[in-house]
Design a protein around this motif. Structure first.
Motif, mmCIF file in Angstrom:
data_model
loop_
_atom_site.group_PDB
_atom_site.id
_atom_site.type_symbol
_atom_site.label_atom_id
_atom_site.label_comp_id
_atom_site.label_asym_id
_atom_site.label_seq_id
_atom_site.Cartn_x
_atom_site.Cartn_y
_atom_site.Cartn_z
ATOM 1 N N LYS A 259 4.736 4.111 -0.469
ATOM 2 C CA LYS A 259 5.509 5.091 -0.884
ATOM 3 C C LYS A 259 5.456 5.329 -2.273
ATOM 4 O O LYS A 259 5.239 4.607 -3.243
ATOM 5 C CB LYS A 259 6.931 5.033 -0.529
ATOM 6 C CG LYS A 259 7.582 5.755 0.359
ATOM 7 C CD LYS A 259 9.024 5.564 0.019
ATOM 8 C CE LYS A 259 9.999 6.190 1.246
ATOM 9 N NZ LYS A 259 11.221 5.973 1.079
ATOM 10 N N CYS A 260 5.069 6.765 -2.821
ATOM 11 C CA CYS A 260 4.837 7.256 -4.331
ATOM 12 C C CYS A 260 6.103 7.207 -4.771
ATOM 13 O O CYS A 260 7.081 7.930 -4.325
ATOM 14 C CB CYS A 260 3.981 8.587 -4.029
ATOM 15 S SG CYS A 260 3.980 9.100 -5.830
ATOM 16 N N PRO A 261 6.152 6.424 -6.002
ATOM 17 C CA PRO A 261 7.480 6.455 -6.845
ATOM 18 C C PRO A 261 7.801 7.673 -7.288
ATOM 19 O O PRO A 261 8.751 8.085 -7.803
ATOM 20 C CB PRO A 261 7.281 5.124 -7.672
ATOM 21 C CG PRO A 261 5.782 5.155 -7.728
ATOM 22 C CD PRO A 261 5.283 5.646 -6.482
ATOM 23 N N ILE B 138 1.425 7.035 0.667
ATOM 24 C CA ILE B 138 0.204 6.618 -0.144
ATOM 25 C C ILE B 138 -0.810 6.511 0.741
ATOM 26 O O ILE B 138 -0.671 5.878 1.899
ATOM 27 C CB ILE B 138 0.517 5.338 -0.965
ATOM 28 C CG1 ILE B 138 1.615 5.610 -2.151
ATOM 29 C CG2 ILE B 138 -0.753 4.703 -1.496
ATOM 30 C CD1 ILE B 138 1.197 6.499 -3.028
ATOM 31 N N SER B 139 -1.878 7.069 0.543
ATOM 32 C CA SER B 139 -3.374 7.091 1.117
ATOM 33 C C SER B 139 -3.876 5.861 0.724
ATOM 34 O O SER B 139 -4.004 5.491 -0.412
ATOM 35 C CB SER B 139 -3.955 8.407 1.250
ATOM 36 O OG SER B 139 -2.994 9.160 1.572
ATOM 37 N N LYS B 140 -5.145 5.480 1.602
ATOM 38 C CA LYS B 140 -6.227 4.384 1.361
ATOM 39 C C LYS B 140 -7.385 5.070 1.570
ATOM 40 O O LYS B 140 -7.815 5.470 2.560
ATOM 41 C CB LYS B 140 -6.030 3.257 2.063
ATOM 42 C CG LYS B 140 -4.975 2.285 1.726
ATOM 43 C CD LYS B 140 -5.071 1.032 2.315
ATOM 44 C CE LYS B 140 -4.389 0.862 3.801
ATOM 45 N NZ LYS B 140 -4.550 -0.495 4.254
ATOM 46 N N ILE B 141 -8.433 4.827 0.563
ATOM 47 C CA ILE B 141 -10.019 5.090 0.930
ATOM 48 C C ILE B 141 -10.667 4.169 0.102
ATOM 49 O O ILE B 141 -10.230 3.277 -0.735
ATOM 50 C CB ILE B 141 -10.367 6.210 0.306
ATOM 51 C CG1 ILE B 141 -9.839 6.449 -1.078
ATOM 52 C CG2 ILE B 141 -9.868 7.466 1.298
ATOM 53 C CD1 ILE B 141 -10.645 7.544 -1.777
ATOM 54 N N LEU C 134 4.018 -2.653 -10.485
ATOM 55 C CA LEU C 134 2.896 -1.630 -10.144
ATOM 56 C C LEU C 134 3.561 -0.465 -9.353
ATOM 57 O O LEU C 134 4.718 -0.498 -8.939
ATOM 58 C CB LEU C 134 1.879 -2.279 -9.095
ATOM 59 C CG LEU C 134 1.183 -3.605 -9.613
ATOM 60 C CD1 LEU C 134 0.140 -4.013 -8.591
ATOM 61 C CD2 LEU C 134 0.414 -3.180 -10.797
ATOM 62 N N ASN C 135 2.767 0.546 -9.613
ATOM 63 C CA ASN C 135 3.358 1.868 -9.004
ATOM 64 C C ASN C 135 2.871 2.146 -7.400
ATOM 65 O O ASN C 135 3.669 2.245 -6.755
ATOM 66 C CB ASN C 135 2.968 3.118 -9.677
ATOM 67 C CG ASN C 135 3.552 3.304 -11.236
ATOM 68 O OD1 ASN C 135 4.580 3.361 -11.294
ATOM 69 N ND2 ASN C 135 2.842 2.864 -12.378
ATOM 70 N N ILE C 136 1.628 1.897 -7.355
ATOM 71 C CA ILE C 136 1.094 2.387 -5.752
ATOM 72 C C ILE C 136 0.088 1.234 -5.262
ATOM 73 O O ILE C 136 -0.137 1.350 -4.140
ATOM 74 C CB ILE C 136 0.580 3.903 -5.728
ATOM 75 C CG1 ILE C 136 -0.504 3.878 -6.805
ATOM 76 C CG2 ILE C 136 1.691 4.886 -6.396
ATOM 77 C CD1 ILE C 136 -1.712 5.290 -6.269
#
Length: 259
Positions: A230-232, A238-241, A223-225
DNA sequence: TTGATTGTTACCGG
DNA sequence: TCCGGTAACAATCA
């Protein structure tokens, strides 16, 4: 547990196991949702997936409808029958194998009419050949809801769950809060094509894979994010909502809020 | 024991 | 009518 790929994979597998045979279907805990009786020794004529819904068709237009919800699991074993593990709500016994289903939110027996109603309210399924992407494009473009909400709405497009939602929007550089009506046609075509390709990989590999970097490289995760810090792409945070009751992850830099 | 989790629906209020 | 928020349901594991 499931996004669309899990259900389609099960449908293909169970087709081989059950179609053409008389299958015993029972609810060991006596808990079919609508109180219907078990199907006993009726020939199974088809197993199909519509989005995240699994439908076993038996002779006399009887259907077993399963939806795994958030926690449901499917276990497949060779005969002879083993003791149930955990709370098995549906057990299918075929000629060579049996299947136990734990934790579905829906396990019910339907007739032809209620089965048609069910299929009618499910949007185009990314993994079905008869899916019409235009229905998805039109629903999204005419909606004031967020794309993060629309991708999870199974009447808009069927098969995507919370992990694919996050990963797809990151891959297409679209912020989850952008409204459907503010996206253009090419963005939606890219979303559709990418979603379908990713789900097909999921069916084949039995795993959600959205990051195809070679094993051994620094970022060899599948998976990426999703659930990452951290954003690859840009190494940013990386933010969460929360959108439609589920946590979505996104990169503030790679996924611009203005389309 | 508590919290989190690859899902959906009904119902209510704006 | 559309959209967002909330509760209810399902089971398991750390």
């Amino acid at each position: 547990m499931p996004e669309g790929h899990t259900i389609h994979r099960a449908a293909r597998d169970h087709q081989k196991l059950f179609v053409g045979y008389k299958v015993d279907v029972s609810s060991p805990q006596g808990r079919f949702n609508n109180g219907a009786k078990s199907i006993s020794k009726l020939e199974c004529v088809a197993v199909e997936a519509y989005g995240k819904h699994l439908l076993y068709e038996f002779k006399n237009d009887q259907f077993l409808h399963i939806h795994l919800g958030l926690f449901g699991r499917i276990r497949r074993r060779k005969l002879p029958i083993e003791e149930a593990k955990g709370k098995v709500r549906v057990r299918l016994v075929g000629k060579t194998h049996f299947v136990d289903i734990n934790g579905p939110t829906i396990c019910e027996i339907l007739d032809e009419e209620s089965k048609s109603k069910l299929i009618d309210r499910i949007g185009p399924d990314l993994l079905r050949k008869d899916a019409d992407p235009n229905k998805f494009f039109e629903r999204v473009i005419s909606s004031r809801a967020k794309i993060g909400t629309l991708l999870m709405d199974q009447s808009v497009v069927a098969g995507i769950g919370n992990i694919y939602r996050t990963e797809l929007l990151w891959r297409q550089k679209i912020h989850p809060n952008i409204l459907g009506k503010d996206l253009d046609r090419s963005q939606l075509e890219n979303l559709w094509n990418d979603a379908r390709a990713l789900l097909e990989v999921g069916v084949k590999r039995n795993k959600i894979i959205t990051n195809f970097k070679k094993a051994g490289s620094v970022n060899a995760d599948s998976l990426n994010i999703y659930k990452k810090k951290k954003c690859p792409g840009c190494m940013g945070v990386i933010s969460k909502i929360e959108i439609s009751g589920r946590v979505a992850y996104f990169c503030v830099y790679c996924q611009s809020e203005t389309s």
